[in-house]
Design a protein around this motif. Structure first.
Motif, PDB file in Angstrom:
ATOM      1  N   GLU A  28       0.829  -1.202   0.000  1.00 23.16           N
ATOM      2  CA  GLU A  28       0.000   0.000   0.000  1.00 23.16           C
ATOM      3  C   GLU A  28       0.867   1.257   0.000  1.00 23.16           C
ATOM      4  O   GLU A  28       0.566   2.223  -0.711  1.00 23.16           O
ATOM      5  N   ASP A  29       1.932   1.251   0.785  1.00 23.94           N
ATOM      6  CA  ASP A  29       2.842   2.396   0.824  1.00 23.94           C
ATOM      7  C   ASP A  29       3.518   2.602  -0.528  1.00 23.94           C
ATOM      8  O   ASP A  29       3.617   3.729  -1.019  1.00 23.94           O
ATOM      9  N   LEU A  30       3.967   1.520  -1.151  1.00 21.44           N
ATOM     10  CA  LEU A  30       4.621   1.615  -2.451  1.00 21.44           C
ATOM     11  C   LEU A  30       3.643   2.113  -3.509  1.00 21.44           C
ATOM     12  O   LEU A  30       3.999   2.935  -4.361  1.00 21.44           O
ATOM     13  N   GLN A  31       2.406   1.662  -3.445  1.00 23.34           N
ATOM     14  CA  GLN A  31       1.394   2.114  -4.390  1.00 23.34           C
ATOM     15  C   GLN A  31       1.172   3.618  -4.250  1.00 23.34           C
ATOM     16  O   GLN A  31       1.085   4.329  -5.256  1.00 23.34           O
ATOM     17  N   ALA A  32       1.107   4.116  -3.037  1.00 26.02           N
ATOM     18  CA  ALA A  32       0.923   5.547  -2.815  1.00 26.02           C
ATOM     19  C   ALA A  32       2.130   6.335  -3.312  1.00 26.02           C
ATOM     20  O   ALA A  32       1.979   7.403  -3.923  1.00 26.02           O
ATOM     21  N   ILE A  33       3.318   5.819  -3.101  1.00 23.01           N
ATOM     22  CA  ILE A  33       4.535   6.494  -3.553  1.00 23.01           C
ATOM     23  C   ILE A  33       4.555   6.587  -5.076  1.00 23.01           C
ATOM     24  O   ILE A  33       4.844   7.647  -5.642  1.00 23.01           O
ATOM     25  N   VAL A  34       4.238   5.483  -5.740  1.00 19.75           N
ATOM     26  CA  VAL A  34       4.245   5.469  -7.209  1.00 19.75           C
ATOM     27  C   VAL A  34       3.163   6.397  -7.749  1.00 19.75           C
ATOM     28  O   VAL A  34       3.403   7.163  -8.690  1.00 19.75           O
ATOM     29  N   THR A  35       1.981   6.360  -7.164  1.00 19.16           N
ATOM     30  CA  THR A  35       0.891   7.227  -7.603  1.00 19.16           C
ATOM     31  C   THR A  35       1.284   8.698  -7.461  1.00 19.16           C
ATOM     32  O   THR A  35       1.062   9.498  -8.384  1.00 19.16           O
ATOM     33  N   ASN A  36       1.881   9.064  -6.352  1.00 15.19           N
ATOM     34  CA  ASN A  36       2.297  10.449  -6.138  1.00 15.19           C
ATOM     35  C   ASN A  36       3.413  10.852  -7.102  1.00 15.19           C
ATOM     36  O   ASN A  36       3.419  11.975  -7.615  1.00 15.19           O
ATOM     37  N   ALA A  37       4.315   9.956  -7.378  1.00 14.07           N
ATOM     38  CA  ALA A  37       5.422  10.252  -8.306  1.00 14.07           C
ATOM     39  C   ALA A  37       4.895  10.454  -9.723  1.00 14.07           C
ATOM     40  O   ALA A  37       5.336  11.368 -10.433  1.00 14.07           O
ATOM     41  N   ILE A  38       3.949   9.618 -10.137  1.00 13.88           N
ATOM     42  CA  ILE A  38       3.361   9.762 -11.475  1.00 13.88           C
ATOM     43  C   ILE A  38       2.611  11.079 -11.578  1.00 13.88           C
ATOM     44  O   ILE A  38       2.726  11.815 -12.572  1.00 13.88           O
ATOM     45  N   ALA A  39       1.841  11.403 -10.564  1.00 13.57           N
ATOM     46  CA  ALA A  39       1.086  12.654 -10.568  1.00 13.57           C
ATOM     47  C   ALA A  39       2.037  13.853 -10.619  1.00 13.57           C
ATOM     48  O   ALA A  39       1.805  14.827 -11.355  1.00 13.57           O
ATOM     49  N   LYS A  40       3.119  13.784  -9.882  1.00 12.57           N
ATOM     50  CA  LYS A  40       4.091  14.867  -9.885  1.00 12.57           C
ATOM     51  C   LYS A  40       4.796  14.974 -11.240  1.00 12.57           C
ATOM     52  O   LYS A  40       5.027  16.062 -11.743  1.00 12.57           O
ATOM     53  N   ALA A  41       5.107  13.837 -11.850  1.00 14.00           N
ATOM     54  CA  ALA A  41       5.784  13.830 -13.138  1.00 14.00           C
ATOM     55  C   ALA A  41       4.923  14.434 -14.244  1.00 14.00           C
ATOM     56  O   ALA A  41       5.434  15.069 -15.155  1.00 14.00           O
ATOM     57  N   PHE A  42       3.623  14.234 -14.148  1.00 19.12           N
ATOM     58  CA  PHE A  42       2.721  14.757 -15.175  1.00 19.12           C
ATOM     59  C   PHE A  42       2.049  16.050 -14.747  1.00 19.12           C
ATOM     60  O   PHE A  42       1.062  16.476 -15.345  1.00 19.12           O
ATOM     61  N   GLY A  43       2.560  16.670 -13.692  1.00 21.09           N
ATOM     62  CA  GLY A  43       2.072  17.984 -13.266  1.00 21.09           C
ATOM     63  C   GLY A  43       0.706  17.992 -12.616  1.00 21.09           C
ATOM     64  O   GLY A  43       0.033  18.998 -12.582  1.00 21.09           O
ATOM     65  N   GLY A  44       0.313  16.848 -12.049  1.00 16.96           N
ATOM     66  CA  GLY A  44      -1.017  16.766 -11.458  1.00 16.96           C
ATOM     67  C   GLY A  44      -0.989  16.984 -10.050  1.00 16.96           C
ATOM     68  O   GLY A  44      -1.146  17.010  -9.042  1.00 16.96           O
TER      69      GLY A  44
END
Length: 44
Positions: A28-44
């Motif tokens: 769950e922690d890794l999923q949240a980290i990846v989701t946040n990184a993707i959102a940050k990478a695409f400016g979301g």
């Protein structure tokens, strides 16, 4: 799983449950980290 996460604990029902909970929490922690990184990478 238990031997990796809790190497000094015996194979009891409680320790197996603790190891399973730790694995679930790590996923769950890794999923949240990846989701946040993707959102940050695409400016979301």
């Amino acid at each position: 799983m238990r031997r990796h996460l809790l190497p000094h604990e015996p194979d009891t029902e409680q320790n197996l449950a603790r190891a399973a909970w730790l694995v679930k929490r790590q996923r769950e922690d890794l999923q949240a980290i990846v989701t946040n990184a993707i959102a940050k990478a695409f400016g979301g």
